[in-house]
Design a protein around this motif. Structure first.
Motif, short mmCIF file in Angstrom:
data_model
loop_
_atom_site.label_atom_id
_atom_site.label_comp_id
_atom_site.label_asym_id
_atom_site.label_seq_id
_atom_site.Cartn_x
_atom_site.Cartn_y
_atom_site.Cartn_z
N ASN A 113 0.95 -0.89 0.21
CA ASN A 113 -0.47 -0.05 0.02
C ASN A 113 0.85 1.78 -0.18
OD1 ASN A 113 -2.21 -0.54 -0.35
ND2 ASN A 113 -2.80 -1.79 1.79
N GLU A 114 1.87 1.24 0.65
CA GLU A 114 2.91 2.37 0.62
C GLU A 114 3.38 2.90 -0.60
OE1 GLU A 114 4.26 4.37 2.79
OE2 GLU A 114 2.40 4.23 4.27
N ALA A 115 3.63 1.57 -1.00
CA ALA A 115 3.90 1.62 -2.99
C ALA A 115 3.12 2.33 -3.44
CB ALA A 115 4.64 0.32 -3.21
N LEU A 116 2.24 1.53 -3.86
CA LEU A 116 1.04 2.91 -4.23
C LEU A 116 0.03 3.47 -4.28
CD1 LEU A 116 -1.49 -0.61 -4.68
CD2 LEU A 116 -0.52 0.09 -5.94
N SER A 117 0.52 4.21 -3.41
CA SER A 117 -0.13 5.88 -2.35
C SER A 117 0.37 6.47 -3.37
CB SER A 117 0.42 5.64 -1.20
OG SER A 117 1.55 5.69 -0.89
N THR A 118 2.09 6.20 -3.88
CA THR A 118 3.12 6.97 -4.36
C THR A 118 2.51 7.85 -5.36
OG1 THR A 118 4.33 5.55 -5.63
CG2 THR A 118 5.20 6.54 -3.36
N ALA A 119 1.12 6.42 -6.16
CA ALA A 119 0.65 6.91 -7.43
C ALA A 119 -0.71 7.39 -6.97
CB ALA A 119 0.79 5.85 -8.76
N GLY A 120 -1.36 7.14 -5.57
CA GLY A 120 -3.19 7.81 -5.19
C GLY A 120 -3.44 6.38 -5.66
N LEU A 121 -2.82 5.85 -5.17
CA LEU A 121 -3.86 4.26 -5.04
C LEU A 121 -2.90 3.37 -3.67
CD1 LEU A 121 -2.81 2.52 -9.23
CD2 LEU A 121 -4.89 4.20 -8.60
N SER A 122 -4.09 2.19 -3.83
CA SER A 122 -4.23 1.63 -2.10
C SER A 122 -5.27 0.77 -3.00
CB SER A 122 -4.53 2.14 -1.46
OG SER A 122 -6.28 2.52 -1.91
N LEU A 123 -4.60 -1.10 -2.27
CA LEU A 123 -5.37 -2.11 -2.61
C LEU A 123 -6.92 -2.11 -1.99
CD1 LEU A 123 -2.35 -4.89 -1.53
CD2 LEU A 123 -3.76 -4.47 -3.08
N PRO A 124 -7.40 -2.66 -2.42
CA PRO A 124 -9.00 -2.41 -1.56
C PRO A 124 -9.17 -3.71 -0.22
CG PRO A 124 -9.06 -3.16 -3.86
CD PRO A 124 -7.63 -3.55 -3.25
N ALA A 125 -9.70 -2.98 0.91
CA ALA A 125 -9.65 -3.04 1.79
C ALA A 125 -10.35 -4.96 2.34
CB ALA A 125 -10.83 -2.45 3.53
N ALA A 126 -10.82 -5.18 1.07
CA ALA A 126 -11.10 -6.77 1.21
C ALA A 126 -9.69 -7.82 0.95
CB ALA A 126 -11.82 -7.03 0.40
N VAL A 127 -9.40 -7.04 0.14
CA VAL A 127 -7.45 -8.09 -0.05
C VAL A 127 -6.56 -7.64 0.71
CG1 VAL A 127 -8.83 -9.29 -1.87
CG2 VAL A 127 -7.88 -6.49 -2.34
N ALA A 128 -6.70 -6.78 1.21
CA ALA A 128 -5.56 -6.16 2.09
C ALA A 128 -5.06 -6.44 3.71
CB ALA A 128 -5.32 -4.82 2.06
N ALA A 129 -6.55 -7.12 3.93
CA ALA A 129 -6.43 -7.62 5.22
C ALA A 129 -6.91 -9.05 5.30
CB ALA A 129 -6.52 -6.60 6.62
N PRO A 130 -6.48 -9.90 6.51
CA PRO A 130 -7.33 -10.64 6.96
C PRO A 130 -9.07 -10.69 8.00
CG PRO A 130 -6.18 -10.51 8.69
CD PRO A 130 -5.53 -9.68 7.88
N PRO A 131 -10.08 -11.46 7.63
CA PRO A 131 -10.83 -11.23 8.13
C PRO A 131 -11.39 -10.62 10.07
CG PRO A 131 -11.11 -13.82 6.94
CD PRO A 131 -9.75 -12.44 7.49
N GLY A 132 -12.11 -10.10 10.21
CA GLY A 132 -12.12 -8.96 11.23
C GLY A 132 -11.10 -8.44 11.36
N ALA A 133 -10.41 -7.96 10.41
CA ALA A 133 -9.50 -6.53 10.40
C ALA A 133 -10.03 -6.03 9.29
CB ALA A 133 -8.12 -7.09 10.23
N ASP A 134 -9.91 -3.99 10.01
CA ASP A 134 -10.97 -3.29 8.89
C ASP A 134 -11.31 -4.32 7.84
OD1 ASP A 134 -9.03 -1.88 10.60
OD2 ASP A 134 -7.22 -1.54 9.34
N GLY A 135 -12.19 -5.26 7.58
CA GLY A 135 -13.44 -4.96 6.83
C GLY A 135 -12.58 -5.88 6.11
N GLY A 136 -11.33 -6.55 6.02
CA GLY A 136 -10.82 -6.99 5.73
C GLY A 136 -11.13 -9.16 4.84
N LEU A 137 -10.97 -9.41 3.93
CA LEU A 137 -11.25 -10.98 3.81
C LEU A 137 -10.95 -11.59 3.40
CD1 LEU A 137 -14.30 -10.67 1.61
CD2 LEU A 137 -14.43 -10.88 4.47
N LEU A 138 -9.07 -10.80 2.66
CA LEU A 138 -8.13 -12.17 2.83
C LEU A 138 -6.53 -11.13 2.40
CD1 LEU A 138 -6.75 -15.00 1.88
CD2 LEU A 138 -6.93 -13.91 -0.69
N ASN A 139 -5.33 -11.72 3.30
CA ASN A 139 -4.43 -10.68 2.79
C ASN A 139 -3.26 -11.74 1.76
OD1 ASN A 139 -1.41 -9.84 2.58
ND2 ASN A 139 -1.90 -9.51 5.65
#
Length: 483
Positions: free
Chosen positions: A122-148
């Protein structure tokens, strides 16, 4: 029994293709980066500006155990790390406990480190104004994540590379280690331009207890220096090169950790780190105002995480391979492919299990659980040195622990001290893990053990048959009475 690869099953042997440089890079690759990139943010609030002392204390504890590893690696140069050393000295029961701790150490540390990958993606993507969707950036139960997803991808790539061969994996790892050392040196150089000695005026705001607690947590940062010892059967000259690789890697890692900790706290107040993710990247962004520098460091951090995943996953498969040869875990973990010279099936099983853990389970404080299992295993290695010196003083050793017996005794006491500083929740997790291990051992390992099936006649035959095999000679006398 612990034997040279292939001799217990008649299968193909592991290939001896690694020299001292590759072995050192395996240990550095498995170690360097974990504490700085994943655990630093949660450790600075515990220790305050004394975080560099916490790194030094944890490093001293690791060094005391490292010299014991160096002696044992030269005396018993087989795959399996501290599991094999415990087997060679104190017998099967203690070896099982050690091996079970190593399963916790390696598997959970791989998952814990890989989980941190999404932060840097996400830090790398943020330099281009992008970010991973929450669903694929964290495991279940963490910030709306479903899969890291980044964690799963990194582990899957490491698994596929390990299947190809140890030599190929070692060269890729060496390249990744060079990259991550370079980016850490870049951080040190930039952060020291903003160094403020006033940040260290109140050195121990949380007291010595806080510094000790941070040291116990940061011991997680040194997990992996023993990775070279899991390559005993793939080293070209294990008796000479394994001790050198272990000690050289410890010097490199400890020096860099302390420099990065000094630079980071010198650049930012210690309270700034509380709750901060990817702290080093943010420091670089704030100091340079150059997105490309933050991007470069974020990409280097992803490479650093990938290097740790690759080498620790490698160590996990070799430990399970050694346990499989002794009949303590299913034989599938010990099968070596004739084409690649690697334990393909075991690598795929372990890699898949770890990837699912990293992708779906919020790990949080399990870094501490990893530390306690590692400290227990390290304490056993220190005791193994004392045991083997007394039981086999004639055994050839290419490296001897200095100031024996004070050094292994201090190493054992330091491990116990750091274990005592871990919280009660960590001890509960460790107790539950050991209870599961006892059930597995008595339900499967004890009934399938090669030692259990070894009669006294077999023992005498094996001892006479392999008088020059250091590993077998060291193991057989200890293993039989253990039953």
């Amino acid at each position: 029994m612990i034997r040279e690869s292939g001799t217990s099953t008649g299968g193909p042997a592991l290939r001896r293709s690694l020299g001292v440089w590759q072995l050192t890079m395996i240990s550095v690759g498995a170690t360097l980066g974990t504490g700085i990139l994943v655990v630093l943010g949660s450790s600075v609030p515990l220790a305050g500006p004394a975080i560099f002392i916490s790194f030094l204390v944890a490093g001293l504890a690791a060094l005391l155990s490292a010299v014991s590893y160096a002696e044992m690696a030269g005396a018993v140069p087989v795959s399996g790390s501290s599991y094999s050393y415990a087997y060679a000295t104190m017998g099967e029961g203690i070896a099982w406990i050690c091996g079970w701790c190593l399963v916790l150490e390696y598997a959970v540390s791989v998952a814990a480190v890989a989980v941190g990958a999404s932060e840097y993606v996400n830090e790398a993507l943020s330099t281009a104004g992008l970010s991973l969707p929450a669903a694929v950036a964290a495991p279940p139960g963490a910030d709306g994540g479903l899969l890291n997803l980044p964690a799963v991808v990194i582990i899957a790539l490491a698994m596929l590379l390990l299947v190809r061969g140890a030599r190929e994996s070692a060269w890729v790892n060496t390249a990744m280690v060079v990259i991550k050392v370079a980016v850490l040196l870049l951080f040190i150089a930039i952060a020291f331009t903003a160094f403020n000695a006033g940040h260290f005026q109140t050195l121990l705001p949380m007291g010595a207890a806080g510094m000790s607690a941070a040291a116990s947590r940061l011991f997680f940062s040194y997990i992996g220096f023993d990775a070279a010892s899991t390559a005993g059967e793939e080293a070209r000259n294990p008796q000479r090169d394994l001790p050198r690789a272990i000690l050289l890697s410890m010097a490199i890692v400890t020096g860099l950790y302390i420099l990065v900790a000094l630079a980071a706290v010198g650049a930012r107040e210690w309270t700034w780190f509380d709750g901060t993710e990817a702290a080093l990247v943010q420091i670089l962004e704030e100091l340079t105002h150059q997105p490309w520098i933050a991007l470069l460091f974020a990409l280097g951090s992803i490479v650093a995480i990938a290097s740790i995943v690759l080498t620790v996953l490698y160590g996990q498969t070799r430990i399970l391979m050694s346990m499989s040869r002794d009949g303590l875990v299913p034989a599938v973990f010990g099968r070596v492919s004739a084409r690649t010279g690697t334990p393909v099936a075991g690598t795929l099983i372990v890699g898949t299990a770890v990837a699912l853990t990293a992708g779906l389970v919020p790990l949080g404080e399990l870094a501490d659980a990893t530390s306690i299992g590692t400290l227990f295993a390290f304490a056993l290695v220190n005791l193994s040195v004392i045991y083997l010196r007394r039981s086999r003083p004639d055994l050839p050793r290419t490296f001897r622990v200095p100031l024996y017996p004070a050094t292994p005794i201090l190493g054992t006491l330091m491990c116990i001290y750091l274990m005592a500083n871990l919280g009660p929740g960590t001890w509960w997790v460790f107790g539950a893990w050991m209870a599961v291990g006892a059930a597995v051992y008595f339900g499967y390992g004890r009934r399938h053990s090669r030692v259990a099936a070894l009669s006294q006649a077999d023992y005498e035959h094996l001892s006479a048959q392999a008088p020059e095999d250091t590993a077998v000679e060291a193991v057989v006398p200890a293993a039989v009475p253990a039953r």
